[in-house]
Each structure stands twice: as C-alpha cells, then as structure tokens.
Design a protein around this motif. Sequence first.
Motif, PDB file in Angstrom:
ATOM      1  N   THR A  33       0.831  -1.208   0.000  1.00  0.00           N
ATOM      2  CA  THR A  33       0.000   0.000   0.000  1.00  0.00           C
ATOM      3  C   THR A  33       0.863   1.255   0.000  1.00  0.00           C
ATOM      4  OG1 THR A  33      -2.147   0.751   0.778  1.00  0.00           O
ATOM      5  CG2 THR A  33      -0.460   0.511   2.460  1.00  0.00           C
ATOM      6  N   HIS A 109      -4.891   6.479  -4.109  1.00  0.00           N
ATOM      7  CA  HIS A 109      -3.908   5.433  -4.409  1.00  0.00           C
ATOM      8  C   HIS A 109      -4.375   4.589  -5.592  1.00  0.00           C
ATOM      9  CE1 HIS A 109      -2.157   6.320  -0.492  1.00  0.00           C
ATOM     10  NE2 HIS A 109      -1.222   5.406  -0.671  1.00  0.00           N
ATOM     11  N   SER A 142      -5.184  -3.458  -1.325  1.00  0.00           N
ATOM     12  CA  SER A 142      -4.464  -3.254  -0.060  1.00  0.00           C
ATOM     13  C   SER A 142      -5.082  -2.130   0.757  1.00  0.00           C
ATOM     14  CB  SER A 142      -2.981  -2.963  -0.317  1.00  0.00           C
ATOM     15  OG  SER A 142      -2.786  -1.642  -0.813  1.00  0.00           O
ATOM     16  N   ARG A 143      -5.696  -1.146   0.075  1.00  0.00           N
ATOM     17  CA  ARG A 143      -6.329  -0.044   0.778  1.00  0.00           C
ATOM     18  C   ARG A 143      -7.532  -0.521   1.601  1.00  0.00           C
ATOM     19  NH1 ARG A 143      -2.981   3.430   1.716  1.00  0.00           N
ATOM     20  NH2 ARG A 143      -4.415   5.182   1.703  1.00  0.00           N
TER      21      ARG A 143
END
Length: 179
Positions: A33, A109, A142-143
Amino acid sequence: MMEWFMELDAGILLFLQENVRNEILTPVLALLTTLGNAAAVWIAISLVLLLFRKTRRVGIMSLLALLVSFLLNNMILKNLVGRVRPYDAIEGLTALVGKPRDYSFPSGHTGSSFASAWVLFRKLPARFGIPALVLAAVIGLSRLYVGVHYPTDVLFGMINGIASGGIAILIMGNKAVQR
C-alpha cells in the motif's frame, strides 16, 4: 439505496478485518500500500520510461494520466464528496497504517495506480502492461485490507483512474511502443 451501499461497504471491511487479516499478509500488504503513497512507484516507472527514446512518449502519457487523476480525485472529488474515512465511521474497524488526513472518496492510491497502469497496459507490450495492472489492483485491494478506504472508494478510484489514463492517451495521440 445509499444506506445499502454503506452497509455493504462496512460489512466487507469488517469481514476482511476479522477473517482475512493475518500475520503473513499484513506486512506484505502494508508494504504494497505504501508503493501508492504520492504515486511514488508510478512516478518512478514513468521517469524510467522517459530515459529511453522508444518509451519516452509512454512515460509522458503516464505522467499526464497521474496529473489528471490527481486533479480529478484529490483536488475535486475528495473535497466535493467529503466522505469520512471508514475507521472513523465503522465501529470496531482498525486501520493498520497511518491514518490519512484527507477524505476517503475516491481512493487516490487506486486512481493514480490505474491511471498509470492503464497507459502502460494500452501502450507497452503485454509483458509490461499486465503486471502494471496487477500491481494497480493489488494496491487498490491493499487499501481495503489496511482499513483506510471503503470498497466503493476503491471501485470508483479504479474507474476514475482508467478514465484518467484514457484521457491522457487521447490528449497525447494513439501512438504506441511497437509490440
């Protein structure tokens, strides 16, 4: 309808926290991340592409896609929507990384990852483009794992990122590296 989405988002995040998080995945996904922090990995890849004449145009497209994504996601939509982070709204949810200070929707992201990865996928040979999309997807997921975004933040970040990449390609023209 919106309440249903909110409940679904919360349910997914709590499911991940209770059933998927573990001592093996946590350090791996926490590291992955961070690759998306300030789009660092995508800027680095774009700068490497600028070094070679054959890929210079793709590097410029990727940087342009990152700029479009940043403007749309971080400067406009996050402030317009103003969605609070899930760890502040979902009782019992714990963030595994430092708590971002900006709003949650959409995932910056994920947006930047897909903006650059989409350009790489469309303009470079598959051996480079496919891994770029996989990395973008892992950063987006991953967030969720680390508890700093809702699934709908990530989904819209992906859509917005692909659109940002498409805009950059349209602006720069349709020339590609020979496959």
